[in-house]
Every structure is written in C-alpha cells, then in structure tokens.
Design an enzyme around this catalytic site. Structure first.
Site, PDB file in Angstrom:
ATOM      1  N   LYS A 125     -17.913  56.767  38.109  1.00 42.49           N
ATOM      2  CA  LYS A 125     -18.478  55.607  38.799  1.00 42.49           C
ATOM      3  C   LYS A 125     -19.571  56.063  39.763  1.00 42.49           C
ATOM      4  CE  LYS A 125     -17.123  51.929  41.921  1.00 42.49           C
ATOM      5  NZ  LYS A 125     -16.053  51.330  42.728  1.00 42.49           N
ATOM      6  N   GLU A 155     -15.775  67.754  40.095  1.00 49.81           N
ATOM      7  CA  GLU A 155     -15.112  68.206  38.872  1.00 49.81           C
ATOM      8  C   GLU A 155     -15.855  67.710  37.633  1.00 49.81           C
ATOM      9  OE1 GLU A 155     -13.741  66.756  41.472  1.00 49.81           O
ATOM     10  OE2 GLU A 155     -11.677  67.417  41.831  1.00 49.81           O
ATOM     11  N   GLY A 183     -12.319  52.416  40.877  1.00 49.35           N
ATOM     12  CA  GLY A 183     -12.034  53.402  39.825  1.00 49.35           C
ATOM     13  C   GLY A 183     -10.652  53.234  39.219  1.00 49.35           C
ATOM     14  N   ARG A 184      -9.635  53.055  40.067  1.00 49.61           N
ATOM     15  CA  ARG A 184      -8.269  52.984  39.540  1.00 49.61           C
ATOM     16  C   ARG A 184      -7.960  51.645  38.878  1.00 49.61           C
ATOM     17  NH1 ARG A 184      -8.846  53.687  44.814  1.00 49.61           N
ATOM     18  NH2 ARG A 184      -8.152  52.098  46.301  1.00 49.61           N
ATOM     19  N   GLU A 237      -3.043  55.629  45.940  1.00 55.10           N
ATOM     20  CA  GLU A 237      -4.423  55.667  46.460  1.00 55.10           C
ATOM     21  C   GLU A 237      -4.778  54.305  47.073  1.00 55.10           C
ATOM     22  OE1 GLU A 237      -8.326  56.226  44.115  1.00 55.10           O
ATOM     23  OE2 GLU A 237      -7.898  58.256  44.767  1.00 55.10           O
ATOM     24  N   HIS A 268      18.157  64.882  32.208  1.00 54.10           N
ATOM     25  CA  HIS A 268      18.628  66.266  32.200  1.00 54.10           C
ATOM     26  C   HIS A 268      17.919  67.115  33.244  1.00 54.10           C
ATOM     27  CE1 HIS A 268      20.932  65.490  28.543  1.00 54.10           C
ATOM     28  NE2 HIS A 268      19.933  64.665  28.262  1.00 54.10           N
ATOM     29  N   LYS A 293     -12.490  66.936  50.067  1.00 61.17           N
ATOM     30  CA  LYS A 293     -13.689  67.241  49.280  1.00 61.17           C
ATOM     31  C   LYS A 293     -14.708  67.996  50.145  1.00 61.17           C
ATOM     32  CE  LYS A 293     -13.558  63.066  46.365  1.00 61.17           C
ATOM     33  NZ  LYS A 293     -14.250  61.828  46.029  1.00 61.17           N
TER      34      LYS A 293
HETATM   35  O1  F6P Z   1     -11.497  61.144  44.742  1.00 58.67           O
HETATM   36  C1  F6P Z   1     -10.997  59.904  44.443  1.00 58.67           C
HETATM   37  C2  F6P Z   1     -11.856  59.137  43.491  1.00 58.67           C
HETATM   38  O2  F6P Z   1     -12.939  58.607  44.169  1.00 58.67           O
HETATM   39  C3  F6P Z   1     -11.064  58.065  42.789  1.00 58.67           C
HETATM   40  O3  F6P Z   1     -10.924  56.917  43.531  1.00 58.67           O
HETATM   41  C4  F6P Z   1     -11.812  57.908  41.534  1.00 58.67           C
HETATM   42  O4  F6P Z   1     -11.060  57.250  40.557  1.00 58.67           O
HETATM   43  C5  F6P Z   1     -12.128  59.342  41.191  1.00 58.67           C
HETATM   44  O5  F6P Z   1     -12.356  59.954  42.437  1.00 58.67           O
HETATM   45  C6  F6P Z   1     -13.295  59.557  40.283  1.00 58.67           C
HETATM   46  O6  F6P Z   1     -14.453  58.998  40.787  1.00 58.67           O
HETATM   47  P1  F6P Z   1     -15.763  58.809  39.924  1.00 58.67           P
HETATM   48  O7  F6P Z   1     -15.452  57.866  38.800  1.00 58.67           O
HETATM   49  O8  F6P Z   1     -16.786  58.261  40.858  1.00 58.67           O
HETATM   50  O9  F6P Z   1     -16.163  60.157  39.378  1.00 58.67           O
END
Ligand code: F6P
Length: 522
Positions: free
Chosen positions: A202, A208, A262-263, A348, A379, A489
C-alpha cells in the site's frame, strides 16, 4: 464516551461478577439455544457455551445504544473519516458493495474506481491463467510470487490456502520476510522464466517488500536484461509514482486507496493473488459473501447481530473477567493461516492505549489472540486449556462437509474431536484423584461452516472485521491506524546503519551496545 462511562457499566460489572461464579452449564434453559445460536450464509454461530446470558446481553445492548453504535456503523459504511488520527475514511465495505451504490470520499463516488480496478484485474488474471501472458522468453506463467507483508500477505495467503479446492494450475508463493532464508528457498522452487512477481505494498515503502523486490529484480536484469521487468513484475499500491520509478510498466500497476487499511485489504487489488489462484468468478463470490455479512451487520438488531455478539463475548472476558488471551482453533487444515490473519486484524487494530480524544485509557483494550489447528493443538497446548490456572476462551472453526477428501471418515473424526473438546471444556469431569479431575466451565464459541466455499469464507472474514470494529468502538479507540509499528522500524534503520558502517554512533543502553559489538565482530 467509552463503555465504562455509560450508565449501564456499573450494573454490567456487578452482574458479570455474579456470572463469574456461576457454571455456564447452569445457564442452559429452553431458550438458550434460540438466543445464542444463529446462522448466516450457511455458517452456524454458537455462543451458548460462553459466560453470557440474556440479562447481560440486554445490558450490553442498552450500552451500545447509549454509545450510538448504530450511528457509528452508519458512519463507517457511508465514508465518514472515522480513522481520525490519519483523517481517512474506512471503506473496505465499499470493495464488496454492488455497482449501483454511491459511496463518496471527498465528494467523489468511489464505486466506479473499484469496479474499474476489478475489470483490469479480471482481464489481467484471465490472461495469466489462460497462458496468454508470456514471460520474457515466450513461455507462459506457472508460478506467482506475492511480495508483500502484513496485510499485503496474511489475508490473501490465508484465503488462497483455504480455497485450495477452487485453485487452478498456478502455483502461488508468498515472499514476505526480510530473512533471506525465505528468498533463497523460494528460488529453489521457481523458475524465473515462468514466474510472475506481484509487489503488493500500500505504501510502497515497506523495507521487507522493497528489498525483496529489488533483489529479485536484479536477478532478472542480470539474466534477461531490463525489458524482462515488464513481463515479470506487476504491483498493487496507492503510490503509483513510486511504483513507476521502481520500473514497473504502467499497465501492470493496480491501484489501492488510502481508505482501505492494509489488514482489511484482501478484497481490494491487494488481494490479487486470490483471483490469480481461484479465478475472478470465485473471487467475486468471496466479495458477495462478505457483502451478506455487511448487510447483516448494518441491518440486524444487536440481539442477533453476530459481529456484535462476538465482540461483547470477547469484551466480557477481556474487561470484566480478566481473561487476557483468546485462542482461535480451526479444526481445518484449510484454515491453518486464519489465526495469523486474525492476529494482525485484531491486535494491530485494537492494541491501543490512547482513546479518540488523545487520552490514556483506564481499562483493557485489545486481547491477545493466538491459536493453531486442531487436532494437532490438542497434543500440544490443550493440557493447559483443560487444567491450567489460566482461563482461555476458545473459538472453534470447522466445516461440516469436506467434499474433496477421499477420506470422509477422517473428516468425521476431525469434527468429533472439535465437538468433544467444546463439550469437555464446558462440562469437565469430576474425579476424586485431583490430577485427573476436570473442573470444566471453560468457555468456547463455535463457528461451523457447511462448507468452506468462497462465499461462506467471505462472510466469515467480514464477520471478524466487523467484530474488530465493534470492540474498538466500545473501547473508544481508533482501530484503523498502527503507529505502534513505527518505532521498531525507525530503530532498525539506525541499527542497520551501525552494522553497515561497523560504527556505533548513537547512545544505546549497555545491553544493546554489547549486542551490537558482538554482531559486528568478524
Ligand atoms: O508495519 C505494519 C504495516 O504497515 C501493516 O499495517 C501493513 O499491512 C504492512 O505494514 C504492510 O504495509 P504495505 O502494504 O504498505 O507494504
């Protein structure tokens, strides 16, 4: 105003105290199953094995009315900027609204934007699935890699896994972690020549995601030259310019909008791996299922409003009885990623301690959520759930029929285990040997889908989204920002700088200093 300030709160607290000492089994009377079990789109929800009864529910309903929850729901659906800290509307529900609805953000109807994006996605996925889309050497695509993390991975990955029975020939992979182990391993499983990478971000600024994407991009450029990028990369983002600068061909850029968190975004182009995996028609059914829950949530009275009932059972445990965690146990390997998805959705969203007026709250908010599929979980940690000192309310999720299995008897064994667990937790079993005694009186909620279809899954996931909203509303917190992830971060960026330059140029605590020195030493 939050729930603890309502005129019902005092009564709710004293009533809950009484209920704490009662046995759930004694709450069962001839009305209980009518009051506390309901159906929605072939999903059966049973709340009866919880520490709730009609008088307590009535008090919560009065409280919700005093807090104007119905208006709060309207505000969300109609695009009011309820994400106040970021001044954004919260409109994941618009993503599944019918084409003739009008929902405006800053005066612009967003429904045509959504449907245009969907048409573009439909076209794109059709080409890739049919083999019409060719890679740089002229071969069709066999593998899709979704590069994304958090909301840009967890929802789509969970859905694609759950709907395995609806999958086409494409193999779908998810690359999320900065840990190169994941990328190294992925590269042993795919052939770059026939792989399509979809960068889902987004913000288009997540470390990452961008680092993984750059690493893969370099491999392509080295092997096939720059032109290969247009054939092997697509992206979904709100940041079109950043995506273009990254080198993605304009045709391969799909939009995202700041009014989708995002979520909450699996229904948006961010969920692109879903239609790639199961075809656009099935993706539409997922949206239709979610829309049924949206209508239910908006229209049903609170006494039979499922997200409301789910939210208040959690609140009873979290705020009134002091149970700090809740377990989600899918009795279905298909739903094995559901707990991961729900962790982000609920924790979150509702892991906040500042209310909508910027003041620290004086009560508990977001509960800790965890879980793993049954029967395996039986288990590992079920011992604690049956006889431990901690009380952990459970949520069981299963499907009644597993049409695709060649081993239907095993499916019946799976279901019998789930049913047995909820009964055993409720009733316990007296034994004069204290080690073998089961006190019971341990709550659980059951969600039984007739079948895990795209539509039913859509309904179930929208249920969890709305449950999250109701909890946040009653706690008077903004469920739609996530500033809590930023400090880590920022700190990681400084630490990386030290590691890269082998120089500690900031003041750290002794523990961090020693750790840095250890990592930097050759
Ligand atoms: O670090 C949290 C977050 O901002 C989440 O809310 C989000 O889903 C995820 O990182 C990934 O964000 P993006 O889609 O902007 O890469």
């Amino acid at each position: 105003m939050n729930m603890t300030e309502t005129s019902q709160w005092k009564e709710i607290t004293s009533y809950a105290k009484e209920l704490k000492n009662k046995r759930i089994i004694d709450l069962f009377d001839e009305n209980r199953m009518n009051e506390f079990s309901h159906e929605l789109n072939n999903i059966y929800f049973d709340y009866s094995k919880n520490k709730i009864d009609q008088p307590l529910l009535d008090l919560f309903i009065k409280m919700a009315k005093e807090l104007n929850l119905q208006q709060g729901i309207e505000d969300m659906f109609s695009g009011k900027k309820i994400n106040t800290t970021e001044k954004r509307a919260v409109l994941h529900t618009a993503l599944r609204a019918p084409e003739d609805q009008i929902i405006k953000v800053d005066g612009q109807n967003i429904i045509p934007l959504i449907h245009n994006a969907n048409k573009k996605i439909e076209n794109f996925t059709r080409k890739v699935i049919s083999g019409e889309w060719k890679g740089t050497t002229g071969k069709s695509i066999t593998d899709i890699v979704n590069i994304g993390i958090g909301g840009s991975e967890l929802g789509p990955k969970m859905v694609v896994h759950a709907l395995k029975d609806y999958r086409n020939h494409l193999k779908i992979h998810y690359l999320s972690n900065i840990d190169p182990f994941q990328l190294d391993h992925l590269l042993t499983e795919i052939d770059l020549e026939t792989t399509l990478f979809v960068i889902v971000s987004k913000s288009f600024s997540t470390q990452e995601t961008l680092t993984n994407a750059e690493s893969v991009q370099k491999l392509y450029i080295k092997k096939y030259g720059k032109d290969a990028i247009a054939k092997h990369f697509a992206t979904v983002s709100t940041q079109i310019e950043k995506a273009k600068n990254f080198g993605i061909a304009e045709n391969n850029i799909f939009p995202m909008w700041d009014w989708v968190g995002g979520r909450f975004s699996l229904w948006s182009p961010a969920g692109i791996s879903i239609p790639l995996a199961i075809g656009f028609e099935n993706f539409k059914k997922l949206l239709e299922g979610a829309y049924l829950t949206d209508r239910h949530f908006k229209e049903k009275e609170f006494k039979e409003n499922l997200p409301f009932l789910g939210a208040i059972t959690s609140i009873i445990y979290n705020n009134l009885l002091g149970y700090e965690t809740e377990a989600y146990i899918p009795y279905s390997e298909k739903l094995k990623y559901l707990p991961d998805f729900l962790q982000q959705l609920l924790m979150e969203s509702n892991g906040k301690s500042i209310n909508k007026n910027g003041r620290k709250v004086s009560y508990q908010t977001g509960n800790i959520l965890w879980g793993n599929p049954g029967t395996n979980a039986q288990h590992s940690f079920f011992q604690l759930l049956h006889q431990g000192t901690k009380m952990v309310p459970l949520n069981f999720i299963a499907e009644k029929i597993n049409r695709s299995t060649a081993f239907p008897m095993q499916h019946r064994m799976l279901l019998s285990n789930m049913i047995a667990q909820s009964e055993a937790l409720l009733k316990g079993e007296a034994n004069e040997n204290p080690y073998k005694n089961f006190e019971g009186n341990r709550p659980s909620t059951i969600m039984l889908l007739d079948e895990i279809t795209p539509s039913a899954l859509g309904s179930l996931l929208a249920y969890f989204e709305h449950l999250t909203f109701v909890e946040g509303y009653l706690w008077d917190i903004n469920s739609f920002d996530q500033f809590g992830v930023e400090l880590g971060k920022k700190t990681a960026a400084h630490i990386l700088e030290s590691l890269e330059h082998k120089k500690i140029d900031r003041i750290h605590d002794d523990s961090t200093n020693q750790l840095l020195q250890r990592v930097m030493k050759d």
